[in-house]
Design an enzyme around this catalytic site. Structure first.
Site, PDB file in Angstrom:
ATOM      1  N   LEU A 153       0.849  -1.193   0.000  1.00  0.00           N
ATOM      2  CA  LEU A 153       0.000   0.000   0.000  1.00  0.00           C
ATOM      3  C   LEU A 153       0.885   1.244   0.000  1.00  0.00           C
ATOM      4  CD1 LEU A 153      -2.552  -1.046   2.780  1.00  0.00           C
ATOM      5  CD2 LEU A 153      -2.975  -1.046   0.314  1.00  0.00           C
ATOM      6  N   HIS A 154       0.539   2.206  -0.845  1.00  0.00           N
ATOM      7  CA  HIS A 154       1.334   3.435  -0.862  1.00  0.00           C
ATOM      8  C   HIS A 154       0.563   4.663  -1.331  1.00  0.00           C
ATOM      9  CE1 HIS A 154       1.437   2.446  -5.135  1.00  0.00           C
ATOM     10  NE2 HIS A 154       1.818   3.676  -5.354  1.00  0.00           N
ATOM     11  N   ARG A 155      -0.632   4.485  -1.900  1.00  0.00           N
ATOM     12  CA  ARG A 155      -1.325   5.624  -2.491  1.00  0.00           C
ATOM     13  C   ARG A 155      -1.802   6.592  -1.414  1.00  0.00           C
ATOM     14  NH1 ARG A 155      -2.139   5.476  -7.808  1.00  0.00           N
ATOM     15  NH2 ARG A 155      -1.737   3.485  -8.846  1.00  0.00           N
ATOM     16  N   ARG A 185       6.720   5.992   2.041  1.00  0.00           N
ATOM     17  CA  ARG A 185       5.605   6.899   2.337  1.00  0.00           C
ATOM     18  C   ARG A 185       4.674   6.283   3.370  1.00  0.00           C
ATOM     19  NH1 ARG A 185       3.105  10.783  -1.114  1.00  0.00           N
ATOM     20  NH2 ARG A 185       1.213  11.592  -0.139  1.00  0.00           N
ATOM     21  N   ASP A 209      -2.690  -1.545  -3.631  1.00  0.00           N
ATOM     22  CA  ASP A 209      -3.310  -0.412  -4.326  1.00  0.00           C
ATOM     23  C   ASP A 209      -2.441  -0.003  -5.517  1.00  0.00           C
ATOM     24  OD1 ASP A 209      -1.177   0.899  -3.105  1.00  0.00           O
ATOM     25  OD2 ASP A 209      -2.423   2.088  -1.751  1.00  0.00           O
TER      26      ASP A 209
END
Length: 369
Positions: free
Chosen positions: A210-212, A245, A289
């Site tokens: 996940l990073h968005r 992030r 994502d």
């Protein structure tokens, strides 16, 4: 040493997914007797170690040019890549520029090429999510609008371009370049038993990426995701390669320590391509994502739950193993996957490991006088 009179082709790499897309094409073009090829790394991916690992994994040489732009706001990053790459074009005068994917550097380098009158091609053209709040969607739309040649991966991409009144002469379906990368590295991937590092069994764990910003930058939303992941670990161990992030936001929202202490939850550093695919290809399911992982999961037949409202790769929903889920039904979606045997499907047309050859043939035809 190839003659400097041969057409010069620039391949643009920026973020990690770009490296995987240019690698098969680089290896084909570097052996060709009709062109020269140079790698341009814009430096958009700000973690040098992660970038270097991907270049090593994919047997790519040190880039001919490293623009060193680094992480900035979307606008500043795009502007800095344009300025830096324009200087490279002034010096080298390429015959063709090949941009891939949908990151800021994709649009920036395409703009430089078009402004300078250099023929420019977009590999992975025509993908659309329909969500113009995503910077990637704007990059895709604008890049496709200005490039001379548009190489698409699937029929839905062709249809998107048709609906935008794109000249059919600019469009050529070549297939999915990501599958070339997997096939190029298949032997090494199959020998890489990443999951054994955690005492896990093949087919008995989940991989999460996940990073968005839409998922990790909002405290309430990220907390809900963490709650769901904690529930998941009661019946399926999780391995989570942690994007910088995501780690920053987990720490900011005081969630990192909590999730790190969960039994059967394994945070690990970001992995190179071979190690990651060795991990993903033996998982029971993938939760992501990301864009490209949806395609890779479809090809290797692993159920994929995509934590997004939309996808620019709908063929992974209609012909693949992918499903869109939201944070409030995530646990139920995982239960559903685990209660059903994975369906074996034939990969979409032209997802066959030969896309780089088709792209190279297209370039050669278009380089002809």
């Amino acid at each position: 040493m190839k003659s400097t009179e041969l057409p010069l082709i620039h391949l643009i790499a920026a973020a990690r997914p770009n490296f995987m897309k240019i690698a098969p094409l680089y290896h084909v073009l570097s052996k060709a007797d009709w062109c020269r090829v140079e790698l341009v790394h814009t430096g958009q991916h700000y973690d040098a170690n992660m970038s270097d690992a991907f270049f090593r994994d994919l047997d790519l040489p040190t880039p001919d040019y490293h623009l060193g732009v680094g992480g900035h706001s979307n606008i500043e990053q795009t502007a800095q890549v344009m300025l830096a790459y324009d200087r490279v074009c002034e010096e080298t005068k390429p015959s063709w520029i090949v941009v891939v994917g949908d990151v800021n550097s994709t649009l920036a380098c395409a703009l430089v090429g078009v402004q300078r009158g250099i023929r420019t091609a977009h590999l992975e053209a025509g993908l659309r999510s329909g969500d113009r709040h995503m910077p990637e969607e704007i990059n895709r739309l604008l890049t496709d609008a200005i490039c001379d040649l548009l190489w698409t991966p699937s029929p839905d991409a062709d249809e998107n371009l048709r609906l935008e009144n794109t000249d059919p002469a600019r469009v050529e379906r070549v297939g999915n370049i990501m599958i070339d990368t997997y096939e190029m590295m298949r032997d090494r991937i199959q020998k890489t038993l990443t999951y054994c590092r955690f005492g896990l069994n093949e087919g008995k764990y989940a991989v999460v990426t996940l990073h968005r910003p839409s998922n990790v930058d909002d405290k309430s939303r990220l907390t809900t995701i963490v709650d769901a992941l904690e529930t998941m670990t009661s019946f399926l161990p999780i391995v989570f390669p942690l994007h910088p992030r995501t780690k920053k936001m987990l720490e900011r929202f005081m969630l990192f320590e909590r999730i790190s202490g969960i039994t059967d939850f394994h945070f690990i550093e970001p992995l190179g391509y071979v190690e990651f695919m060795g991990l993903a290809s033996r998982a029971r399911l993938i939760l992501t994502d990301s864009g490209g992982i949806q395609e890779e999961a479809t090809y290797i037949g692993i159920p994929c739950l995509t934590l997004r409202e939309n996808t620019e790769r709908p063929i992974t929903l209609t012909e693949g193993t992918n499903r869109l889920v939201d944070i409030f039904t995530l646990t139920e979606a995982v239960d559903d996957v685990l209660s059903t045997e994975p369906a074996r499907k034939t990969p979409p047309a032209l997802w066959d490991g030969n896309t780089a050859e088709r792209v190279a043939n297209s370039l050669r035809r278009n380089c002809a006088p």
